[in-house]
Design a protein around this motif. Sequence first.
Motif, PDB file in Angstrom:
ATOM      1  N   VAL A 186      -5.703  -7.258   1.967  1.00 18.02           N
ATOM      2  CA  VAL A 186      -5.111  -5.953   2.274  1.00 18.02           C
ATOM      3  C   VAL A 186      -6.036  -4.845   1.785  1.00 18.02           C
ATOM      4  O   VAL A 186      -6.474  -4.865   0.637  1.00 18.02           O
ATOM      5  CB  VAL A 186      -3.729  -5.806   1.615  1.00 18.02           C
ATOM      6  CG1 VAL A 186      -3.082  -4.481   2.019  1.00 18.02           C
ATOM      7  CG2 VAL A 186      -2.827  -6.974   1.990  1.00 18.02           C
ATOM      8  N   THR A 187      -6.333  -3.887   2.661  1.00 19.85           N
ATOM      9  CA  THR A 187      -7.112  -2.723   2.244  1.00 19.85           C
ATOM     10  C   THR A 187      -6.186  -1.673   1.642  1.00 19.85           C
ATOM     11  O   THR A 187      -4.995  -1.655   1.917  1.00 19.85           O
ATOM     12  CB  THR A 187      -7.855  -2.097   3.438  1.00 19.85           C
ATOM     13  OG1 THR A 187      -6.894  -1.694   4.429  1.00 19.85           O
ATOM     14  CG2 THR A 187      -8.819  -3.091   4.065  1.00 19.85           C
ATOM     15  N   LYS A 188      -6.748  -0.809   0.809  1.00 20.72           N
ATOM     16  CA  LYS A 188      -5.966   0.261   0.195  1.00 20.72           C
ATOM     17  C   LYS A 188      -5.435   1.179   1.294  1.00 20.72           C
ATOM     18  O   LYS A 188      -6.170   1.564   2.206  1.00 20.72           O
ATOM     19  CB  LYS A 188      -6.865   1.061  -0.745  1.00 20.72           C
ATOM     20  CG  LYS A 188      -6.098   1.856  -1.799  1.00 20.72           C
ATOM     21  CD  LYS A 188      -5.577   0.964  -2.892  1.00 20.72           C
ATOM     22  CE  LYS A 188      -5.036   1.799  -4.047  1.00 20.72           C
ATOM     23  NZ  LYS A 188      -4.482   0.956  -5.115  1.00 20.72           N
ATOM     24  N   PRO A 189      -4.153   1.552   1.248  1.00 26.00           N
ATOM     25  CA  PRO A 189      -3.608   2.399   2.314  1.00 26.00           C
ATOM     26  C   PRO A 189      -4.138   3.821   2.255  1.00 26.00           C
ATOM     27  O   PRO A 189      -4.529   4.313   1.190  1.00 26.00           O
ATOM     28  CB  PRO A 189      -2.097   2.366   2.049  1.00 26.00           C
ATOM     29  CG  PRO A 189      -1.983   2.082   0.582  1.00 26.00           C
ATOM     30  CD  PRO A 189      -3.125   1.192   0.248  1.00 26.00           C
ATOM     31  N   ARG A 190      -4.159   4.471   3.409  1.00 20.98           N
ATOM     32  CA  ARG A 190      -4.499   5.892   3.487  1.00 20.98           C
ATOM     33  C   ARG A 190      -3.246   6.704   3.199  1.00 20.98           C
ATOM     34  O   ARG A 190      -2.192   6.452   3.783  1.00 20.98           O
ATOM     35  CB  ARG A 190      -5.039   6.233   4.874  1.00 20.98           C
ATOM     36  CG  ARG A 190      -6.468   5.816   5.112  1.00 20.98           C
ATOM     37  CD  ARG A 190      -6.973   6.334   6.446  1.00 20.98           C
ATOM     38  NE  ARG A 190      -6.391   5.616   7.583  1.00 20.98           N
ATOM     39  CZ  ARG A 190      -5.602   6.174   8.481  1.00 20.98           C
ATOM     40  NH1 ARG A 190      -5.261   7.452   8.378  1.00 20.98           N
ATOM     41  NH2 ARG A 190      -5.121   5.459   9.488  1.00 20.98           N
ATOM     42  N   ILE A 191      -3.369   7.692   2.324  1.00 19.28           N
ATOM     43  CA  ILE A 191      -2.244   8.555   1.996  1.00 19.28           C
ATOM     44  C   ILE A 191      -2.611   9.981   2.365  1.00 19.28           C
ATOM     45  O   ILE A 191      -3.789  10.299   2.565  1.00 19.28           O
ATOM     46  CB  ILE A 191      -1.886   8.448   0.499  1.00 19.28           C
ATOM     47  CG1 ILE A 191      -3.069   8.905  -0.368  1.00 19.28           C
ATOM     48  CG2 ILE A 191      -1.494   7.032   0.140  1.00 19.28           C
ATOM     49  CD1 ILE A 191      -2.758   8.871  -1.853  1.00 19.28           C
ATOM     50  N   PRO A 192      -1.625  10.882   2.486  1.00 21.00           N
ATOM     51  CA  PRO A 192      -1.930  12.280   2.810  1.00 21.00           C
ATOM     52  C   PRO A 192      -2.958  12.869   1.851  1.00 21.00           C
ATOM     53  O   PRO A 192      -2.969  12.560   0.658  1.00 21.00           O
ATOM     54  CB  PRO A 192      -0.569  12.971   2.689  1.00 21.00           C
ATOM     55  CG  PRO A 192       0.413  11.888   2.987  1.00 21.00           C
ATOM     56  CD  PRO A 192      -0.177  10.635   2.433  1.00 21.00           C
ATOM     57  N   GLU A 193      -3.818  13.735   2.375  1.00 17.85           N
ATOM     58  CA  GLU A 193      -4.952  14.253   1.616  1.00 17.85           C
ATOM     59  C   GLU A 193      -4.522  14.953   0.331  1.00 17.85           C
ATOM     60  O   GLU A 193      -5.147  14.777  -0.724  1.00 17.85           O
ATOM     61  CB  GLU A 193      -5.764  15.213   2.494  1.00 17.85           C
ATOM     62  CG  GLU A 193      -7.037  15.734   1.856  1.00 17.85           C
ATOM     63  CD  GLU A 193      -8.029  14.629   1.549  1.00 17.85           C
ATOM     64  OE1 GLU A 193      -8.861  14.812   0.649  1.00 17.85           O
ATOM     65  OE2 GLU A 193      -7.975  13.572   2.221  1.00 17.85           O
ATOM     66  N   THR A 194      -3.462  15.751   0.403  1.00 16.12           N
ATOM     67  CA  THR A 194      -3.026  16.467  -0.803  1.00 16.12           C
ATOM     68  C   THR A 194      -2.579  15.500  -1.890  1.00 16.12           C
ATOM     69  O   THR A 194      -2.875  15.705  -3.077  1.00 16.12           O
ATOM     70  CB  THR A 194      -1.873  17.421  -0.450  1.00 16.12           C
ATOM     71  OG1 THR A 194      -0.819  16.680   0.200  1.00 16.12           O
ATOM     72  CG2 THR A 194      -2.345  18.525   0.482  1.00 16.12           C
TER      73      THR A 194
END
Length: 252
Positions: A186-194
């Motif tokens: 599993v790759t690290k998830p993308r989260i909102p930039e802020t």
Amino acid sequence: VPPLPKPPPIARVRNCVLTMALLTFLAGLVVAIGIAFSGVHQIKEGNVGVYWRGGALLTSTTDSGYHWKSPFTVYREVYVKMQTDKVANIPCGTSGGVMLFFDKIEVVNRLRRAFVYGTVKNYTTDYDKTWIYDKIHHEINQFCSTHSLQEVYIDKFDQLDEALVQALQTGCDMHAPGIEIIAVRVTKPRIPETIRKNYEDMEKEKTKLLIASQRQLVALKEQETLAKKEVIEAQKRKRVAEITARKHISEK
């Protein structure tokens, strides 16, 4: 009145008939050979051949090598060695309503040779769409919906790959026992930039705090070492003074 044409000799007629018969035979032979060779096909190493005739799946399968199939029979190859399915761009909504995206989840799996016919009959040759691709989306959504952003992104992320292995294998064991789940990456998830920026700032502060704590420990150790040295020096001076005093007393 012109004279009527003479009828062809019997020998010439016979030759024409024989020639036509020979040509017809040769044409039929060529067609038969073409049909026969069109049924020759190759199954590559690591695959199993499965066959359909009239839309019905045949029970017979073939291993790697050259084989012959009858006309109106179609075939496909099913891979039975270890393979990696890559599931991309998986949305994930946390219990707090934050939307994340996993760019890629890799599932290492294998279909056992003895279960090829049953698996293809129940789920077609695209069995991995049902039990890996679609299942990964379902399990990720289940996981995220019951955990917070902090748990998904930090606290429980290291447990996610093993949890997916168990969930996928449990489903396969119940409904498609020929599929073996070997590992999940599993790759690290993308989260909102802020939010990502906040996490980076938190990590920086944690690093600063850790460095400060280490410096304090070093300073404390240095102070303890210095204090021990002073004690040792004081003890030395005391012993020297005692020896000197005893010497003066003995001289009197």
